[in-house]
Design a protein around this motif. Structure first.
Motif, PDB file in Angstrom:
ATOM      1  N   ILE A   6      22.240 -14.865  43.357  1.00 59.61           N
ATOM      2  CA  ILE A   6      23.156 -13.808  43.790  1.00 59.61           C
ATOM      3  C   ILE A   6      22.499 -12.947  44.855  1.00 59.61           C
ATOM      4  O   ILE A   6      23.107 -12.614  45.868  1.00 59.61           O
ATOM      5  N   ARG A  31      27.662  -4.853  43.277  1.00 54.45           N
ATOM      6  CA  ARG A  31      28.513  -5.670  42.414  1.00 54.45           C
ATOM      7  C   ARG A  31      29.514  -4.765  41.731  1.00 54.45           C
ATOM      8  O   ARG A  31      29.151  -3.777  41.103  1.00 54.45           O
ATOM      9  N   GLN A  33      32.113  -6.078  39.580  1.00 53.27           N
ATOM     10  CA  GLN A  33      32.254  -6.589  38.218  1.00 53.27           C
ATOM     11  C   GLN A  33      32.088  -8.102  38.225  1.00 53.27           C
ATOM     12  O   GLN A  33      32.411  -8.762  39.213  1.00 53.27           O
ATOM     13  N   GLN A  34      31.597  -8.643  37.104  1.00 54.28           N
ATOM     14  CA  GLN A  34      31.461 -10.088  36.940  1.00 54.28           C
ATOM     15  C   GLN A  34      32.610 -10.581  36.078  1.00 54.28           C
ATOM     16  O   GLN A  34      32.909  -9.981  35.046  1.00 54.28           O
ATOM     17  N   TRP A  38      32.642 -15.894  38.419  1.00 52.76           N
ATOM     18  CA  TRP A  38      32.844 -15.252  39.720  1.00 52.76           C
ATOM     19  C   TRP A  38      32.514 -13.766  39.644  1.00 52.76           C
ATOM     20  O   TRP A  38      32.937 -13.071  38.720  1.00 52.76           O
ATOM     21  N   GLY A  39      31.809 -13.287  40.639  1.00 53.69           N
ATOM     22  CA  GLY A  39      31.487 -11.874  40.735  1.00 53.69           C
ATOM     23  C   GLY A  39      32.247 -11.250  41.892  1.00 53.69           C
ATOM     24  O   GLY A  39      32.491 -11.903  42.911  1.00 53.69           O
ATOM     25  N   TYR A  41      32.213  -8.163  44.706  1.00 50.24           N
ATOM     26  CA  TYR A  41      31.229  -7.326  45.392  1.00 50.24           C
ATOM     27  C   TYR A  41      31.886  -6.572  46.539  1.00 50.24           C
ATOM     28  O   TYR A  41      32.928  -6.991  47.049  1.00 50.24           O
ATOM     29  N   SER A  55      30.653 -17.297  43.828  1.00 53.65           N
ATOM     30  CA  SER A  55      30.192 -18.085  42.699  1.00 53.65           C
ATOM     31  C   SER A  55      29.142 -19.077  43.168  1.00 53.65           C
ATOM     32  O   SER A  55      29.065 -19.400  44.361  1.00 53.65           O
ATOM     33  N   SER A 163      38.674 -11.927  39.536  1.00 53.32           N
ATOM     34  CA  SER A 163      37.788 -11.367  40.567  1.00 53.32           C
ATOM     35  C   SER A 163      38.560 -11.093  41.853  1.00 53.32           C
ATOM     36  O   SER A 163      38.332 -10.076  42.512  1.00 53.32           O
TER      37      SER A 163
END
Length: 171
Positions: A6, A31, A33-34, A38-39, A41, A55, A163
């Protein structure tokens, strides 16, 4: 390993964003949220924000070679009128003139390449690719390295819808 990937991805996104708006300074990504694989940003660029989801592959083929850090990103840049732009970021330079194929279930999308990245060849298909990601079960990214090695990456689509919803209101 995931955290290292990441961090590398965030650096790559900043480099890519910097190329798009060289005169603007970008702040370090945060970031939001995760969501499973998938995160979400965001980072400041100029007077606006850039938001994206990212991801890493769950499987890399062929085994036993150094693939580098690979990512799939969908970015949102309201200040530049860019909405949900998919991008494949490879951990190596892609073969000149080659294409990257993104296969979601039985649908194939073609990306043009430059250096270590790929973008949807026909921008009008970007919404269809994003919709396929939201409704799909599996995603595979196929590319050829500068050395001629055929590579394949499997991505989980778990969490992609949540996400993308998280960055929907990026301003």
């Amino acid at each position: 390993m995931f955290v290292k990937s990441i961090v590398s991805a965030l650096a790559l996104v900043l480099i890519t964003a910097g190329a798009a708006g060289a005169q603007q300074t970008a702040a370090a990504p945060t970031r939001i949220q995760q969501f499973q694989a998938w995160g979400a940003y965001s980072y400041k660029q100029g007077t606006g924000n850039v938001c994206y989801v990212l991801s890493v592959p769950t499987e890399k083929k062929p085994a036993g070679i150094d693939h580098g850090d690979n990512f799939f990103i969908v970015s949102q840049r309201p200040g530049q009128n860019i909405s949900y732009e998919p991008q494949a970021m490879m951990g190596y330079t892609v073969k000149d003139g080659s294409k990257i194929e993104v296969v979601i279930d039985n649908k194939t999308f073609v990306m043009f390449t430059k250096d270590k990245a790929g973008w949807v060849e026909n921008a009008a298909q970007e919404p269809a690719l994003v919709a396929a990601m939201k409704g799909g079960k599996s995603m595979t990214v196929n590319a050829t390295s500068r050395r001629g090695t055929a590579t394949s990456y499997s991505y989980s689509l778990s969490g992609i819808s949540a996400s993308l919803k998280q960055i929907e209101s990026c301003k």
